[in-house]
Design a protein around this motif. Structure first.
Motif, PDB file in Angstrom:
ATOM      1  N   TYR A   1      19.457  90.131  75.923  1.00 52.91           N
ATOM      2  CA  TYR A   1      19.534  89.177  74.824  1.00 52.91           C
ATOM      3  C   TYR A   1      18.181  88.504  74.583  1.00 52.91           C
ATOM      4  N   SER A   2      17.492  88.129  75.654  1.00 55.80           N
ATOM      5  CA  SER A   2      16.202  87.450  75.452  1.00 55.80           C
ATOM      6  C   SER A   2      15.171  88.405  74.846  1.00 55.80           C
ATOM      7  N   ALA A   3      15.165  89.657  75.250  1.00 53.83           N
ATOM      8  CA  ALA A   3      14.200  90.613  74.681  1.00 53.83           C
ATOM      9  C   ALA A   3      14.496  90.879  73.212  1.00 53.83           C
ATOM     10  N   LYS A   4      15.774  91.012  72.880  1.00 49.17           N
ATOM     11  CA  LYS A   4      16.148  91.249  71.486  1.00 49.17           C
ATOM     12  C   LYS A   4      15.721  90.069  70.615  1.00 49.17           C
ATOM     13  N   LYS A   5      16.017  88.865  71.064  1.00 46.57           N
ATOM     14  CA  LYS A   5      15.663  87.677  70.283  1.00 46.57           C
ATOM     15  C   LYS A   5      14.150  87.467  70.252  1.00 46.57           C
ATOM     16  N   GLN A   6      13.482  87.793  71.342  1.00 48.29           N
ATOM     17  CA  GLN A   6      12.028  87.683  71.356  1.00 48.29           C
ATOM     18  C   GLN A   6      11.411  88.631  70.334  1.00 48.29           C
ATOM     19  N   GLY A   7      11.969  89.821  70.211  1.00 45.79           N
ATOM     20  CA  GLY A   7      11.493  90.766  69.208  1.00 45.79           C
ATOM     21  C   GLY A   7      11.664  90.231  67.803  1.00 45.79           C
ATOM     22  N   GLU A   8      12.757  89.539  67.551  1.00 49.44           N
ATOM     23  CA  GLU A   8      12.995  88.956  66.232  1.00 49.44           C
ATOM     24  C   GLU A   8      11.976  87.859  65.929  1.00 49.44           C
ATOM     25  N   ILE A   9      11.672  87.037  66.926  1.00 48.31           N
ATOM     26  CA  ILE A   9      10.657  85.990  66.743  1.00 48.31           C
ATOM     27  C   ILE A   9       9.295  86.625  66.475  1.00 48.31           C
ATOM     28  N   CYS A  10       8.946  87.629  67.264  1.00 45.94           N
ATOM     29  CA  CYS A  10       7.668  88.308  67.072  1.00 45.94           C
ATOM     30  C   CYS A  10       7.599  88.975  65.698  1.00 45.94           C
ATOM     31  N   ALA A  11       8.717  89.550  65.255  1.00 47.60           N
ATOM     32  CA  ALA A  11       8.751  90.175  63.927  1.00 47.60           C
ATOM     33  C   ALA A  11       8.475  89.145  62.843  1.00 47.60           C
ATOM     34  N   SER A  12       9.040  87.955  62.994  1.00 50.36           N
ATOM     35  CA  SER A  12       8.784  86.892  62.008  1.00 50.36           C
ATOM     36  C   SER A  12       7.309  86.526  61.963  1.00 50.36           C
ATOM     37  N   GLY A  13       6.690  86.436  63.142  1.00 51.00           N
ATOM     38  CA  GLY A  13       5.262  86.140  63.182  1.00 51.00           C
ATOM     39  C   GLY A  13       4.423  87.262  62.607  1.00 51.00           C
ATOM     40  N   ILE A  14       4.803  88.495  62.908  1.00 49.79           N
ATOM     41  CA  ILE A  14       4.059  89.655  62.409  1.00 49.79           C
ATOM     42  C   ILE A  14       4.080  89.691  60.885  1.00 49.79           C
ATOM     43  N   ILE A  15       5.221  89.375  60.311  1.00 47.24           N
ATOM     44  CA  ILE A  15       5.339  89.375  58.848  1.00 47.24           C
ATOM     45  C   ILE A  15       4.362  88.380  58.214  1.00 47.24           C
ATOM     46  N   GLU A  16       4.093  87.289  58.905  1.00 48.71           N
ATOM     47  CA  GLU A  16       3.222  86.235  58.360  1.00 48.71           C
ATOM     48  C   GLU A  16       1.736  86.440  58.671  1.00 48.71           C
ATOM     49  N   LEU A  17       1.393  87.472  59.423  1.00 49.62           N
ATOM     50  CA  LEU A  17      -0.013  87.691  59.783  1.00 49.62           C
ATOM     51  C   LEU A  17      -0.935  87.826  58.572  1.00 49.62           C
TER      52      LEU A  17
ATOM     53  N   THR B   1      -0.670  83.943  65.125  1.00 50.33           N
ATOM     54  CA  THR B   1      -0.455  84.711  66.359  1.00 50.33           C
ATOM     55  C   THR B   1      -0.176  83.818  67.559  1.00 50.33           C
ATOM     56  N   PHE B   2      -1.006  82.829  67.798  1.00 49.71           N
ATOM     57  CA  PHE B   2      -0.845  81.973  68.980  1.00 49.71           C
ATOM     58  C   PHE B   2       0.481  81.223  68.921  1.00 49.71           C
ATOM     59  N   ASN B   3       0.809  80.670  67.764  1.00 49.25           N
ATOM     60  CA  ASN B   3       2.063  79.934  67.631  1.00 49.25           C
ATOM     61  C   ASN B   3       3.267  80.854  67.852  1.00 49.25           C
ATOM     62  N   THR B   4       3.157  82.080  67.379  1.00 44.82           N
ATOM     63  CA  THR B   4       4.246  83.039  67.581  1.00 44.82           C
ATOM     64  C   THR B   4       4.407  83.357  69.060  1.00 44.82           C
ATOM     65  N   VAL B   5       3.300  83.529  69.764  1.00 43.89           N
ATOM     66  CA  VAL B   5       3.368  83.801  71.203  1.00 43.89           C
ATOM     67  C   VAL B   5       4.064  82.640  71.918  1.00 43.89           C
ATOM     68  N   ILE B   6       3.720  81.414  71.561  1.00 50.73           N
ATOM     69  CA  ILE B   6       4.343  80.248  72.197  1.00 50.73           C
ATOM     70  C   ILE B   6       5.854  80.256  71.958  1.00 50.73           C
ATOM     71  N   MET B   7       6.271  80.503  70.720  1.00 49.39           N
ATOM     72  CA  MET B   7       7.703  80.535  70.417  1.00 49.39           C
ATOM     73  C   MET B   7       8.399  81.676  71.162  1.00 49.39           C
ATOM     74  N   ALA B   8       7.736  82.811  71.268  1.00 47.61           N
ATOM     75  CA  ALA B   8       8.314  83.957  71.973  1.00 47.61           C
ATOM     76  C   ALA B   8       8.441  83.687  73.470  1.00 47.61           C
ATOM     77  N   VAL B   9       7.512  82.916  74.023  1.00 46.75           N
ATOM     78  CA  VAL B   9       7.561  82.590  75.451  1.00 46.75           C
ATOM     79  C   VAL B   9       8.780  81.723  75.762  1.00 46.75           C
ATOM     80  N   TYR B  10       9.168  80.854  74.854  1.00 41.55           N
ATOM     81  CA  TYR B  10      10.367  80.045  75.080  1.00 41.55           C
ATOM     82  C   TYR B  10      11.580  80.935  75.325  1.00 41.55           C
ATOM     83  N   VAL B  11      11.730  81.959  74.513  1.00 44.50           N
ATOM     84  CA  VAL B  11      12.868  82.859  74.666  1.00 44.50           C
ATOM     85  C   VAL B  11      12.700  83.710  75.921  1.00 44.50           C
TER      86      VAL B  11
END
Length: 156
Positions: free
Chosen positions: A103-119, A127-137
């Motif tokens: 579950y955490s990997a799946k949700k982390q992928g979704e967070i990373c996808a959101s960040g990637i879309i905004e690159l 990028t840095f903010n996305t990494v921080i949010m992904a680390v929470y999950v």
């Protein structure tokens, strides 16, 4: 005391389930992130480094599952007298870890996808903010592994 092969098998199976959850979750998370990465790279090829970084983050849960599997194998090998109750406890722990990792990997992928879309729009500054949010999950995956390792010491 005779060796209970069923109990040992349940212990090994618990470790395998933990790894399976990590592999499945990482695959799902990376798939979502990489799909967004392809779209982003079509728009802005200069974001390759950021896309690779963010797409790879969900892979770590596979390592947590592997660490859990190794610890379960070491536990069962060190306790050949393991009984059915302990074998079932290890299997249940494996399912807990597998669920946490998946579950955490799946949700982390979704967070990373959101960040990637905004690159492209942020010129990579997200990028840095996305990494921080992904680390929470990711912490959920880490805690799943840590809780199982703590439980191993309590099982005795």
């Amino acid at each position: 005391m005779p060796v209970d092969l069923i109990a040992q098998g349940l212990g090994y199976a618990g470790g395998a389930v933990a790894l399976l959850g990590g592999v499945i979750g990482s695959s799902l998370g990376m798939g979502v992130a990489c799909s967004s990465g392809v779209q982003t790279l079509a728009e802005d090829p200069k974001q390759l480094r950021n896309v690779i970084l963010l797409s790879a983050l969900p892979m770590t849960q596979t390592f947590y599952g592997l660490i859990t599997l190794i610890q379960f194998i070491l536990y069962v090998n060190a306790h050949p007298e393991i009984d059915l109750a302990r074998g079932l406890a290890l299997l249940a722990l494996g399912f807990m870890v597998g669920a946490a990792e998946a579950y955490s990997a799946k949700k982390q992928g979704e967070i990373c996808a959101s960040g990637i879309i905004e690159l492209p729009r942020t010129r990579g500054k997200i990028t840095f903010n996305t990494v921080i949010m992904a680390v929470y999950v990711e912490l959920i995956g880490i805690l799943g592994m840590v809780f199982a390792l703590m439980a191993l010491s309590l099982i005795g």
